[in-house]
Design a protein around this motif. Structure first.
Motif, mmCIF file in Angstrom:
data_model
loop_
_atom_site.group_PDB
_atom_site.id
_atom_site.type_symbol
_atom_site.label_atom_id
_atom_site.label_comp_id
_atom_site.label_asym_id
_atom_site.label_seq_id
_atom_site.Cartn_x
_atom_site.Cartn_y
_atom_site.Cartn_z
ATOM 1 N N CYS A 93 0.837 -1.196 0.000
ATOM 2 C CA CYS A 93 0.000 0.000 0.000
ATOM 3 C C CYS A 93 0.879 1.256 0.000
ATOM 4 N N GLY A 94 1.947 1.226 0.785
ATOM 5 C CA GLY A 94 2.866 2.359 0.814
ATOM 6 C C GLY A 94 3.565 2.560 -0.514
ATOM 7 N N GLU A 95 3.886 1.469 -1.194
ATOM 8 C CA GLU A 95 4.554 1.563 -2.488
ATOM 9 C C GLU A 95 3.635 2.186 -3.532
ATOM 10 N N VAL A 96 2.373 1.756 -3.550
ATOM 11 C CA VAL A 96 1.421 2.305 -4.513
ATOM 12 C C VAL A 96 1.148 3.775 -4.202
ATOM 13 N N THR A 97 1.026 4.112 -2.919
ATOM 14 C CA THR A 97 0.814 5.505 -2.525
ATOM 15 C C THR A 97 1.978 6.374 -2.971
ATOM 16 N N ALA A 98 3.191 5.849 -2.877
ATOM 17 C CA ALA A 98 4.369 6.598 -3.324
ATOM 18 C C ALA A 98 4.309 6.851 -4.830
ATOM 19 N N LYS A 99 3.818 5.887 -5.596
ATOM 20 C CA LYS A 99 3.668 6.068 -7.051
ATOM 21 C C LYS A 99 2.620 7.143 -7.346
ATOM 22 N N ILE A 100 1.543 7.157 -6.550
ATOM 23 C CA ILE A 100 0.504 8.176 -6.722
ATOM 24 C C ILE A 100 1.068 9.564 -6.436
ATOM 25 N N GLU A 101 1.807 9.693 -5.348
ATOM 26 C CA GLU A 101 2.403 10.981 -4.992
ATOM 27 C C GLU A 101 3.409 11.441 -6.045
ATOM 28 N N ALA A 102 4.159 10.497 -6.607
ATOM 29 C CA ALA A 102 5.110 10.846 -7.666
ATOM 30 C C ALA A 102 4.380 11.342 -8.905
ATOM 31 N N GLY A 103 3.226 10.741 -9.197
ATOM 32 C CA GLY A 103 2.437 11.177 -10.346
ATOM 33 C C GLY A 103 1.935 12.599 -10.180
ATOM 34 N N ILE A 104 1.469 12.951 -8.993
ATOM 35 C CA ILE A 104 1.019 14.319 -8.733
ATOM 36 C C ILE A 104 2.187 15.295 -8.819
ATOM 37 N N GLN A 105 3.337 14.877 -8.297
ATOM 38 C CA GLN A 105 4.520 15.742 -8.372
ATOM 39 C C GLN A 105 4.918 15.992 -9.821
ATOM 40 N N CYS A 106 4.802 14.979 -10.654
ATOM 41 C CA CYS A 106 5.120 15.134 -12.073
ATOM 42 C C CYS A 106 4.163 16.122 -12.732
ATOM 43 N N LEU A 107 2.870 15.993 -12.432
ATOM 44 C CA LEU A 107 1.882 16.910 -12.994
ATOM 45 C C LEU A 107 2.108 18.333 -12.510
ATOM 46 N N GLU A 108 2.634 18.467 -11.308
ATOM 47 C CA GLU A 108 2.886 19.798 -10.746
ATOM 48 C C GLU A 108 4.170 20.412 -11.275
ATOM 49 N N VAL A 109 5.265 19.663 -11.215
ATOM 50 C CA VAL A 109 6.585 20.227 -11.509
ATOM 51 C C VAL A 109 6.923 20.142 -12.995
ATOM 52 N N ALA A 110 6.822 18.953 -13.561
ATOM 53 C CA ALA A 110 7.273 18.759 -14.944
ATOM 54 C C ALA A 110 6.252 19.226 -15.980
ATOM 55 N N LEU A 111 4.966 19.025 -15.693
ATOM 56 C CA LEU A 111 3.935 19.308 -16.701
ATOM 57 C C LEU A 111 3.113 20.551 -16.390
ATOM 58 N N ALA A 112 3.282 21.130 -15.213
ATOM 59 C CA ALA A 112 2.638 22.397 -14.839
ATOM 60 C C ALA A 112 1.120 22.361 -14.991
ATOM 61 N N LYS A 113 0.502 21.234 -14.644
ATOM 62 C CA LYS A 113 -0.955 21.117 -14.700
ATOM 63 C C LYS A 113 -1.596 21.334 -13.324
ATOM 64 N N VAL A 114 -0.791 21.273 -12.285
ATOM 65 C CA VAL A 114 -1.255 21.404 -10.906
ATOM 66 C C VAL A 114 -0.370 22.419 -10.195
ATOM 67 N N GLU A 115 -0.960 23.241 -9.336
ATOM 68 C CA GLU A 115 -0.201 24.219 -8.568
ATOM 69 C C GLU A 115 -0.291 23.893 -7.081
ATOM 70 N N ARG A 116 0.799 24.073 -6.381
ATOM 71 C CA ARG A 116 0.806 23.993 -4.920
ATOM 72 C C ARG A 116 0.727 25.428 -4.416
ATOM 73 N N VAL A 117 -0.310 25.764 -3.677
ATOM 74 C CA VAL A 117 -0.541 27.155 -3.309
ATOM 75 C C VAL A 117 -0.616 27.309 -1.794
ATOM 76 N N LYS A 118 -0.394 28.539 -1.336
ATOM 77 C CA LYS A 118 -0.507 28.883 0.071
ATOM 78 C C LYS A 118 -1.660 29.866 0.245
ATOM 79 N N ILE A 119 -2.506 29.573 1.223
ATOM 80 C CA ILE A 119 -3.680 30.407 1.478
ATOM 81 C C ILE A 119 -3.545 31.020 2.862
ATOM 82 N N ALA A 120 -3.670 32.329 2.938
ATOM 83 C CA ALA A 120 -3.608 33.014 4.225
ATOM 84 C C ALA A 120 -4.864 32.672 5.017
ATOM 85 N N SER A 121 -4.700 32.058 6.178
ATOM 86 C CA SER A 121 -5.840 31.614 6.973
ATOM 87 C C SER A 121 -6.202 32.649 8.028
ATOM 88 N N CYS A 122 -7.318 32.405 8.697
ATOM 89 C CA CYS A 122 -7.849 33.355 9.666
ATOM 90 C C CYS A 122 -6.973 33.496 10.911
#
Length: 366
Positions: A93-122
């Motif tokens: 389960c941990g191995e598959v989860t790591a593959k999922i996280e790597a896929g999101i990182q690829c979409l964020e960093v290499a392909l620029a389809k996802v952004e990691r953002v910071k939101i000012a909270s209350c």
């Protein structure tokens, strides 16, 4: 059972999702009986995901970022099927989860389809979230705030939802239950209002067409948020059923009376809460959630009488040797089909609502 995902076609997302849904629907057959067969399907769906990752890398190397991203989305769907088949204590389960996280990182960093953002909270801290843009300055789109289940990260939720939402013309802001849940009265609603403020300020978002979707215990957070912030145009939540059940249990414990409250008072309490939700509501009942089908149907009946816009959705659960597995593909299509319809309709109240997509009666209307 057919399991191949047309890998020779590269990033064929519609095919992968269609076959994943069919596989899950038929999982209760011969294939799921016994640990050997189950392990075989885990390996096969993991391999499908790995092959789609290779296709994505190949497409990216040729400069085709859109096809590379679609192949990565195919991989995320395949890995999610494998993850659902695994026991949560299984080391794989941990191995598959790591593959999922790597896929999101690829979409964020290499392909620029996802952004990691910071939101000012209350509380003057910064809330980390994932943002997936769909619109632009000239054509703003609806958006949905998605809150993960209490035992899942925002990365896991994004990986599951992104393949279902990518072509629906809506932006996503995905946050974790851990980051927005707080026992202090009103603080969770304030944190989620900060997320709504963030989306409303994005140039590609139509501030009049923002919804919220909560899973598991986050469904209760979504209810409270929608009741406190009337800017929301649609909400997928628990309809207040969790808080009502908890309150009824507390009263019974303090008074020592096991009998249920008089039905008229129950109906009045529910109706009072639902009147505070000034937007269309979808309650997901059964499955892994805590909302019972019977209580949700009572709530819907009461809402029909009060002319409150409430629909129900019931996930298809497949019994197998490892327990019940949810057909997440069909359910996600159901939920985001409903959101797309309601958010589109909220911008044009004079038009007639469109029919919901064919989702095998997953949405239980009146």
């Amino acid at each position: 059972m057919e399991y191949a995902a047309c890998s020779h076609k590269g990033g064929d997302l519609a095919t992968v999702r269609r076959r994943a849904a069919a596989f899950l629907d038929n999982l209760s057959g011969e294939e799921s009986r016994g640990p050997v067969a189950r392990q075989s399907w885990i390996i096969k769906w993991t391999k499908i995901g790995e092959e789609q990752c290779r296709v994505g890398d190949l497409k990216a190397g040729k400069g085709d970022s859109n096809e590379a991203a679609e192949a990565r989305l195919c991989a995320l769907t395949a890995f999610e099927v494998a993850r659902r088949l695994l026991d949560e204590n299984d080391p794989q389960c941990g191995e598959v989860t790591a593959k999922i996280e790597a896929g999101i990182q690829c979409l964020e960093v290499a392909l620029a389809k996802v952004e990691r953002v910071k939101i000012a909270s209350c509380d003057y801290t910064e809330l980390l979230a994932y943002y997936v843009p769909a619109g632009n300055d000239r054509l703003p789109t609806p958006a949905v705030i998605c809150i993960s289940m209490e035992d899942e990260s925002e990365t896991t939720l994004l990986a599951r939802l992104l393949p279902a939402v990518i072509d629906r013309g809506m932006s996503l802001l995905v946050v974790s239950h851990r980051d927005v849940s707080n026992p202090a009265w009103g603080l969770s609603q304030a944190l989620l209002s900060s997320c709504l403020d963030y989306l409303s300020a994005r140039p590609g978002v139509d501030a009049a067409r923002i919804g919220v979707y909560g899973e598991g215990m986050s469904a209760a957070l979504a209810t409270d948020f929608a009741a406190s912030d009337r800017r929301l145009a649609a909400v997928v939540c628990d309809g207040g059923l969790w808080n009502w059940t908890r309150m009824r249990a507390s009263v019974g414990w303090m008074t020592g009376v096991a009998d249920a409250p008089e039905q008229g008072r129950v109906t009045a309490h529910r109706t009072q809460l639902m009147r505070r939700l000034r937007c269309p509501v979808l309650v997901v009942t059964g499955g892994r959630g805590f909302v019972s089908v019977s209580e949700a149907m009572k709530l819907q009946t009461e809402c029909i009488e009060e002319r409150i816009d409430l629909d129900l959705a019931m996930p298809r659960m497949i019994k197998s040797s490892g327990g019940c597995i949810e057909n997440f593909v069909t359910l996600d299509d159901c939920i985001f089909g409903w959101l797309k319809q309601k958010l589109a309709f909220s911008a044009a109240p004079s038009s007639e609502p469109k029919d919901l997509p064919d989702i095998r009666s997953q949405v239980l209307g009146p």
